[in-house]
Motif scaffolding. Structure first.
Motif, short mmCIF file in Angstrom:
data_model
loop_
_atom_site.label_atom_id
_atom_site.label_comp_id
_atom_site.label_asym_id
_atom_site.label_seq_id
_atom_site.Cartn_x
_atom_site.Cartn_y
_atom_site.Cartn_z
N GLY A 52 -46.72 46.69 40.55
CA GLY A 52 -47.68 47.10 40.28
C GLY A 52 -48.27 49.09 40.35
N GLN A 53 -49.79 49.31 40.29
CA GLN A 53 -50.11 50.14 40.53
C GLN A 53 -51.68 50.75 41.59
N LEU A 54 -51.40 51.00 42.55
CA LEU A 54 -52.87 50.47 43.28
C LEU A 54 -53.48 52.13 43.44
N LEU A 55 -54.87 52.17 42.92
CA LEU A 55 -55.77 53.32 43.44
C LEU A 55 -57.49 52.73 43.73
N LYS A 70 -55.47 55.44 32.58
CA LYS A 70 -54.94 54.84 34.07
C LYS A 70 -53.48 53.77 33.36
N LEU A 71 -54.72 53.02 32.73
CA LEU A 71 -53.32 52.04 32.06
C LEU A 71 -52.22 52.77 31.14
N GLU A 72 -52.99 53.57 29.86
CA GLU A 72 -51.79 54.31 29.49
C GLU A 72 -50.46 54.65 29.92
N ASP A 73 -51.22 55.60 31.66
CA ASP A 73 -49.59 55.73 32.33
C ASP A 73 -49.11 54.46 32.48
N ARG A 102 -39.46 44.83 35.60
CA ARG A 102 -39.90 45.90 35.56
C ARG A 102 -40.77 45.71 34.18
N LEU A 103 -40.47 45.23 33.59
CA LEU A 103 -40.96 44.65 31.66
C LEU A 103 -42.36 44.30 32.52
N VAL A 104 -43.11 43.82 33.74
CA VAL A 104 -44.20 43.26 33.64
C VAL A 104 -44.86 44.44 34.85
N ARG A 105 -45.70 44.76 34.65
CA ARG A 105 -46.48 45.81 35.67
C ARG A 105 -47.89 45.72 35.76
N PHE A 106 -48.40 46.05 36.32
CA PHE A 106 -49.90 45.83 35.86
C PHE A 106 -50.80 47.33 37.03
#
Length: 264
Positions: free
Chosen positions: A113-116, A132-135, A155-159
């Motif tokens: 995942g990616q945290l902002l 952000k979701l497009e990124d 890697r196929l499941v990202r959030f």
């Protein structure tokens, strides 16, 4: 046969799933109803933050992030749903910032995942969530295109996780999103049947033992967790084999060239 622990049966457009709701969910439910239940859909996560993660987020906001709102790589974990009508539980825990992911229980699947983290509530509300979701979706597509997802299918499941920590008032705001790709026309599956009608007793035993072996291998490598994706190979003579997702390339190539007669 490609198997994913989070797929129960219509492709969603690249739209975020906020908390436990899907953007455009009413439209998707209507579409699924109109096109019958054989459209393959991604099931919605029941997402939550662990209290330990909130504590660590506050500490990092004070000592590490400060005024920075740059993306931070984290990870979460999810459990396989007990039945097709239950949403898989997804959690971001205390160890989310640990790069080695050793704290994820071996029974759970790992998601990257990616945290902002926003500096103000206004920033949190005004973020361009679609951009952000497009990124995040672009990262998934890059992993698919490069072939990295074959050997590292997590890697196929990202959030995407957007947060704002009001440390003075001890209030925490968050927004989850899980990108998924839609195909046009949407993929369809044959009507569901009891597995005992599809596989015989020997094949069922091979399926059980094969998945148990994959699970055991994931336990030995604590950075992988339980396999979220795997492949199943059924030879012409009925022999069934379970393998990691990367084996599907080998099996499908052999079946396509005629060197092996099988379903995979």
């Amino acid at each position: 046969l490609l198997c994913c622990n989070t797929v129960e049966g219509g492709g969603l457009s690249i739209a975020g799933r906020r908390r436990d709701r899907v953007a455009g969910a009413s439209h998707n439910r209507q579409m699924a109803s109109d096109m019958m239940s054989d459209v393959i859909r991604f099931s919605t996560f029941a997402s939550a933050l662990d209290v330990g993660f909130v504590t660590e987020l506050a500490r990092r906001k004070l000592h590490d992030f400060r005024l920075s709102d740059e993306p931070v790589e984290i990870h979460g974990s999810y459990a396989r749903a007990a039945n097709r009508n239950a949403a898989p539980a997804f959690c971001v825990g205390t160890d989310a910032f640990a790069g080695h992911r050793a704290g994820v229980p071996p029974s759970l699947c790992i998601a990257l995942g990616q945290l902002l983290n926003a500096n103000t509530l206004e920033d949190f509300k005004e973020w361009d969530k679609n951009a952000k979701l497009e990124d995040v979706a672009s990262t998934i597509w890059s992993d698919i295109s490069s072939g990295a997802s074959w050997t590292e299918p997590h890697r196929l499941v990202r959030f995407l996780l957007l947060t704002f920590a009001d440390l003075k008032a001890h209030r925490y705001y968050y927004w989850f999103a899980f990108p998924a790709f839609a195909l046009s026309p949407p993929p369809r599956a044959a009507p569901a049947r009891p597995i005992a009608e599809v596989l015989d007793a020997s094949q069922l035993a091979s399926l059980h033992n094969g998945f148990a072996a994959l699970h055991s291998a994931g336990n030995q490598n604590r950075s992988e967790g339980s396999p979220g994706f795997f492949a199943v190979f059924v030879a012409q003579d009925g022999a069934l084999e379970v393998g990691p997702l990367a084996r599907w390339l080998e099996w499908s190539t052999s079946a396509a060239t005629g060197s092996v007669q099988a379903n995979c």
